[in-house]
Design an enzyme around this catalytic site. Sequence first.
Site, PDB file in Angstrom:
ATOM      1  N   ASP A 194      97.150 -72.104 -99.526  1.00 13.51           N
ATOM      2  CA  ASP A 194      95.987 -72.638-100.223  1.00 13.51           C
ATOM      3  C   ASP A 194      96.262 -74.001-100.839  1.00 13.51           C
ATOM      4  O   ASP A 194      95.333 -74.739-101.167  1.00 13.51           O
ATOM      5  CB  ASP A 194      95.539 -71.646-101.303  1.00 13.51           C
ATOM      6  N   MET A 275      87.674 -71.749-106.046  1.00 12.78           N
ATOM      7  CA  MET A 275      86.871 -72.968-105.985  1.00 12.78           C
ATOM      8  C   MET A 275      87.632 -74.150-105.393  1.00 12.78           C
ATOM      9  O   MET A 275      87.062 -75.236-105.241  1.00 12.78           O
ATOM     10  CB  MET A 275      86.399 -73.344-107.400  1.00 12.78           C
ATOM     11  N   ARG A 276      88.916 -73.956-105.050  1.00 20.33           N
ATOM     12  CA  ARG A 276      89.682 -75.090-104.527  1.00 20.33           C
ATOM     13  C   ARG A 276      89.080 -75.609-103.224  1.00 20.33           C
ATOM     14  O   ARG A 276      89.084 -76.813-102.964  1.00 20.33           O
ATOM     15  CB  ARG A 276      91.145 -74.705-104.334  1.00 20.33           C
ATOM     16  N   ALA A 277      88.551 -74.712-102.392  1.00 21.41           N
ATOM     17  CA  ALA A 277      87.974 -75.148-101.123  1.00 21.41           C
ATOM     18  C   ALA A 277      86.802 -76.097-101.344  1.00 21.41           C
ATOM     19  O   ALA A 277      86.646 -77.093-100.622  1.00 21.41           O
ATOM     20  CB  ALA A 277      87.531 -73.931-100.314  1.00 21.41           C
TER      21      ALA A 277
END
Length: 707
Positions: A194, A275-277
Site C-alpha cells: 500500500d 483513503m490512501r488510494a
Amino acid sequence: MSSVPYPFTAVVGQTDLRLALLLNAVSPAVGGVLVRGEKGTAKSTAVRALSALLPQVDVVPGCRFSCAPGAPDPACPDGPHEPGAGAARPARMVELPVGASEDRLVGALDIERALSEGVKAFEPGLLADAHRGILYVDEVNLLHDHLIDLLLDAAAMGASYVEREGVSVRHAARFLLVGTMNPEEGELRPQLLDRFGLTVEVAASREPAQRVEVVRRRLAYEDDPAAFAIRWADEEHEVRARVVAARALLPQVSLGDTALLQIAAACAGFEVDGMRADIVMARTATALAAWAGRTSVRKEDVRQAALLALPHRRRRNPFDAPGLDEEMLDRILDGFPDEEPEPDPEPQGPDDGGDGDGDGGGPDGDGGGVPPQHDGPPAQEADSPEAAPDAPDTTREDAPQPSAQGSGAAEQAPVAAAEPFRTKVLSVPGLGEGAAGRRSRARTAHGRTTGSQRPRGHLTKLHLAATVHAAAPHQKARGRAGRGLVIRKDDLRQATREGREGNLVLFVVDASGSMAARQRMSAVKGAVMSLLLDAYQRRDKVGLITFRGSGAELALPPTSSVDAAAARLERLPTGGRTPLAAGLLKAHEVLRVERLRDPSRRPLLVVVTDGRATSAGVPGGRPGGTPRELSGRSARLLASEGIASVVVDCESGPVRLGLAGVLAADLGAPAVTLDGLRADSLAGLVKNVRTAVTHTASLNSVSRRAA
C-alpha cells in the site's frame, strides 16, 4: 557494469512503466512505483535510467543529509546550518541490496565512543543518502521483514530514527520509493504494498520484430556505451526539460469537483481499503495533467490514474491476481459528466510525437504520454543480453506440466477448492537459525533478548548490562577518575536475541482415486489452501509433491511464491492407485537437496492423505515388501532424520480404517483430521508435534546405543 547508464529514452515499449516513473519525477508526492513482472523485462534498466532525468537538487555544502539551503532540517545531525548559498548536485539513486543489514539502511552509532566519550558518533545509512532522491529496491518482495518495517516507518514519517541504548539520532528521509519484483518469487506484505503509490505489470513481447529491436539496441549499448548514450542525448535532454516544465506547471493544475467525485467513486466502486488510494489518485491525475501541459484534470487523467493506482490495492488475499476491470471503471466514470474542457495548449518544449508508434501520446493522448521512441518498433527492453529472447519458462504457473502419475484408473477433472479458513500455527521444535519469518523459534537479529556473548565481528546489538558487568572489575586498574566508566573494546558484549524464522513447508498430497470424491477433494484442497495462506503470512518457502497412479511428482519445487503453489493445487487432477511410499521418498529426496542449498532453513512436512497404500510406486514390481510395508519404512526413514511432520487425515465416512494414524506413528508425527485443522479445533497440535519428534529422537538414540 558500465559507468554510463542505459538511456531512459532508449527503452523501447513498456509504455505504462515509463509513464509511471515519469509521473513520480514530476510529482514525488505520488508515492513511488512498484514494478511487477517476469525476469528480463527492463524493470531494473528503466529504474536506473530515471535518475538522469531528475532535476538537480541544491544542498548545504558538506551536509551528509542533503539539507536544502533554503529550508534546512532543524534536527539535522550535521546542523545547525547557517543560511547561505547551496551547491547543486545530481539527484541520487540509492540501491538497497536485499541482504543489507539494519545498520547499513538506517545508519549506525559508534557505541564504544558513545559510552566512553559521551559523543554521538553517527555514520549515515542508505536512508540518509536517498533523501531528496530515489531509493531503489530490486527484488523488494525478498527483503527481510525488519528492513520492511524500517522502510514503512521512514516512508510514513519522512524521517529516520536510530535508537541505541538511550542514545538517539533523527534525520529527514523523504525519498521516491521504487521497487521491482518477480511475482513468481513471492508477494509483498500488504502494508508495504500500500505504500507504493503506483504499480505496473510488465511482460516481455512475444513479437519477433520487437524482440529483435531489443537485442539490437542492447548489443549496440554494450559495444560502446558512451557512443550509444550520445546517440540518445537529444531525446534525454527533451524529456528532462519536459519534466522540469511539468514540475513548474504542477502548482497551477486545478482538480475540480467533478474529478474528485470520479476519484472517490472509483475507489469506492472497487472497494479499496482506507483513503490512501483516493489521495494517490488525486496526485497522479494532477501530475498527468501537468505532464500533458494542461492546467485542469480531465476524465482521461482520472482513468489513467485509476489504472496505475488501484490494481494493487484491491487484492483481498495473496491468491487474488492484481488487476482492474476496465469496463467497470468506464461505467463508474461515465456516471459523472465532464466539466467544460479547456482548449488544448499549444505544444511547448519537446515534441512527444516521436515515431508515431502509439507510445508518444502527447497532450491528446491517454492522459499524458511518454517519451518519444525512435529507430525501430516498440519492444521490451532486457536487463541483459541473455534475457532476450527468452526461452520458454517451464517453471511458470501456466506452463504444461508433465505427468508421471497417469497410469491406473481414469483421471478425473480437477475440482475447485473449498473456502479457506484460518489455521493455528504448526511449528518446528527446537531453536533454529534460519531466515527471519514468523513460524518457529530461532536465534535472530531481532526479538527478545535472551543473553549475551562476545561480538563476532562488528557490534550491532549492545547488551548494556553485560558490558558494564565486564568492565566494572577493571576500573581501578584502568585509573578511573570521575563518574564515567572506562570502557574498552574487550568489554563490549553482543546481545543474543530470540525471534521467529521462516521454514520450508513441504506438502505431500494424495491425489489417488481414494481421494477422488468431489466433495472430499474440494475439502482437501481447501485445507491445503488454508495452510498455504498461513505459509504466506509467516514468510515460508513452500513446495508441493503429489502422488497417484504409478508414482510421485514434484508439482512445485520449493519457492517463496505461494501463488504458484495455489495455482498448481487448483489444477490438480485425481485418479489412479495410491503410491504412498513414492510420495514419502520423493519428499525425502527434495528435503535432502534443499538441505544442501539452504542448510539453515528447517523443514516442516505436511502429509495430506487417508493413509492407504495400494501401489509401490516403483515400475516393475514391489521390491522389498507390500505397498504398506514400503510406506512404513519410508516414513521411518524421514523420522530417523528428525524431520518435523504433520499428517492431515482425510479419511471420511462411518467406517474408518485408521491408516493415517499408523502413518503418523511411523513418522513420529501428530495426526489431525480436516475438521481439526481449523484454528478453533487445533489446540495442542504444536505441542504434539514437539512431543512426537522428541519421542522419535529419543527412540533413535536408544536404538543407536543398543546397536
